[in-house]
Design an enzyme around this catalytic site. Structure first.
Site, PDB file in Angstrom:
ATOM      1  N   PRO A   9       0.794  -1.221   0.000  1.00 17.20           N
ATOM      2  CA  PRO A   9       0.000   0.000   0.000  1.00 17.20           C
ATOM      3  C   PRO A   9       0.832   1.280   0.000  1.00 17.20           C
ATOM      4  CG  PRO A   9      -0.047  -1.038   2.152  1.00 17.20           C
ATOM      5  CD  PRO A   9       0.576  -2.027   1.214  1.00 17.20           C
ATOM      6  N   ASN A  10       0.323   2.229  -0.750  1.00 14.96           N
ATOM      7  CA  ASN A  10       0.879   3.587  -0.847  1.00 14.96           C
ATOM      8  C   ASN A  10       2.172   3.673  -1.654  1.00 14.96           C
ATOM      9  OD1 ASN A  10      -1.184   4.935   0.739  1.00 14.96           O
ATOM     10  ND2 ASN A  10      -0.333   3.819   2.479  1.00 14.96           N
ATOM     11  N   ARG A  17       4.799  11.137  -2.320  1.00 10.28           N
ATOM     12  CA  ARG A  17       4.517  10.924  -0.887  1.00 10.28           C
ATOM     13  C   ARG A  17       5.793  11.062  -0.063  1.00 10.28           C
ATOM     14  NH1 ARG A  17       4.677   4.674   1.144  1.00 10.28           N
ATOM     15  NH2 ARG A  17       3.878   5.335   3.135  1.00 10.28           N
ATOM     16  N   TYR A  22      11.049   8.829   1.217  1.00 11.40           N
ATOM     17  CA  TYR A  22      11.012   7.875   0.098  1.00 11.40           C
ATOM     18  C   TYR A  22      11.654   8.384  -1.191  1.00 11.40           C
ATOM     19  CZ  TYR A  22       7.706   5.833   3.388  1.00 11.40           C
ATOM     20  OH  TYR A  22       7.135   5.316   4.522  1.00 11.40           O
ATOM     21  N   ASN A  70       8.183  -5.294  -0.707  1.00  9.89           N
ATOM     22  CA  ASN A  70       8.036  -4.160   0.197  1.00  9.89           C
ATOM     23  C   ASN A  70       6.547  -4.110   0.517  1.00  9.89           C
ATOM     24  OD1 ASN A  70       7.805  -1.803   1.598  1.00  9.89           O
ATOM     25  ND2 ASN A  70       8.973  -0.564   0.128  1.00  9.89           N
ATOM     26  N   ALA A  73       3.073  -0.617   4.952  1.00 13.07           N
ATOM     27  CA  ALA A  73       2.592  -0.676   6.343  1.00 13.07           C
ATOM     28  C   ALA A  73       2.087  -2.061   6.728  1.00 13.07           C
ATOM     29  CB  ALA A  73       1.498   0.363   6.542  1.00 13.07           C
ATOM     30  N   GLU A  94      12.748  -9.162   2.194  1.00 15.76           N
ATOM     31  CA  GLU A  94      11.931  -8.017   2.628  1.00 15.76           C
ATOM     32  C   GLU A  94      12.742  -6.746   2.403  1.00 15.76           C
ATOM     33  OE1 GLU A  94      10.906  -8.251   6.787  1.00 15.76           O
ATOM     34  OE2 GLU A  94      10.427  -6.112   6.889  1.00 15.76           O
ATOM     35  N   HIS A  96      12.769  -2.299   2.366  1.00 16.24           N
ATOM     36  CA  HIS A  96      12.150  -1.014   2.694  1.00 16.24           C
ATOM     37  C   HIS A  96      13.028   0.093   2.137  1.00 16.24           C
ATOM     38  CE1 HIS A  96       9.271  -2.956   5.275  1.00 16.24           C
ATOM     39  NE2 HIS A  96      10.265  -3.686   5.739  1.00 16.24           N
ATOM     40  N   ARG A 103      12.760   5.331  12.566  1.00 16.88           N
ATOM     41  CA  ARG A 103      11.446   5.981  12.537  1.00 16.88           C
ATOM     42  C   ARG A 103      10.597   5.562  13.748  1.00 16.88           C
ATOM     43  NH1 ARG A 103       9.076   5.417   6.670  1.00 16.88           N
ATOM     44  NH2 ARG A 103       7.681   7.006   7.554  1.00 16.88           N
TER      45      ARG A 103
HETATM   46  C1  DQA Z   1       8.145   1.329   3.923  1.00 16.17           C
HETATM   47  C2  DQA Z   1       8.183   1.595   5.432  1.00 16.17           C
HETATM   48  C3  DQA Z   1       6.826   1.341   6.038  1.00 16.17           C
HETATM   49  O1  DQA Z   1       6.869   1.576   7.446  1.00 16.17           O
HETATM   50  C4  DQA Z   1       5.803   2.270   5.440  1.00 16.17           C
HETATM   51  O2  DQA Z   1       4.526   2.010   5.964  1.00 16.17           O
HETATM   52  C5  DQA Z   1       5.797   2.222   3.947  1.00 16.17           C
HETATM   53  C6  DQA Z   1       7.065   2.125   3.238  1.00 16.17           C
HETATM   54  C7  DQA Z   1       9.476   1.687   3.251  1.00 16.17           C
HETATM   55  O3  DQA Z   1       9.667   1.278   2.113  1.00 16.17           O
HETATM   56  O4  DQA Z   1      10.317   2.384   3.833  1.00 16.17           O
HETATM   57  O5  DQA Z   1       4.759   2.342   3.315  1.00 16.17           O
HETATM   58  O6  DQA Z   1       7.921  -0.055   3.713  1.00 16.17           O
END
Ligand code: DQA
Length: 141
Positions: A9-10, A17, A22, A70, A73, A94, A96, A103
């Site tokens: 998501p996102n 964003r 990011y 990735n 959240a 995994e 990020h 954070r």
């Molecule tokens: C993320 C880190 C997560 O905590 C966050 O919710 C994201 C992006 C990252 O790529 O740094 O959506 O996975």
């Protein structure tokens, strides 16, 4: 070799964003970067904002697929995503973009890390590129 690159998501909002976390690159830019690095290997991209769609996608993967994920959240919340990865015995890394350990504390826990091949965080798009390199080098060994 086929590598699945799954974004949660996102991550479709990359470039717009929270650029401080990011960066300004978009999801399309990420895809271009990884395709450049894939040296003839097949990459399959999937992004969804929906937990159910991510789970259905993972359930449909061939067993033991190589996956770079990735989960956004959902990393910090989703036992269901963990169970889906276990169900198909995904061989996954995994990743990020941001360093989640710098954070909020709720980002420090992952439901995926202990079942992942490895975890790469905080290196921007290079987190994905290094995960891909790992799979490529492993295959060449
Ligand atoms: C993320 C880190 C997560 O905590 C966050 O919710 C994201 C992006 C990252 O790529 O740094 O959506 O996975």
């Amino acid at each position: 070799m086929k590598v699945y690159v799954i974004n949660g998501p996102n991550l479709n909002m990359l470039g717009k964003r929270e650029v401080g976390h990011y960066g300004s690159g978009t999801l399309a830019d990420l895809e271009v970067l990884l395709r450049e690095r894939a040296v003839g290997q097949e990459l399959v991209f999937f992004q969804s904002n929906s937990e159910g769609d991510l789970i259905s996608y993972i359930q449909a993967l061939p067993p033991a697929s190589k996956v770079i994920i990735n989960a956004g959240a959902y990393t910090h919340t989703s036992i269901a995503l963990r169970d889906a990865l276990l169900a198909v015995q995904a061989d996954f890394i995994e990743v990020h973009i941001s360093n989640v350990y710098k954070r909020e504390t709720f980002r420090h826990h992952s439901y995926l890390s202990d079942i992942a091949r490895g975890v790469i965080a905080g290196l921007g798009f290079q987190s994905y590129a290094l995960a891909l390199r790992y799979f490529l080098e492993e295959q060449g060994e």
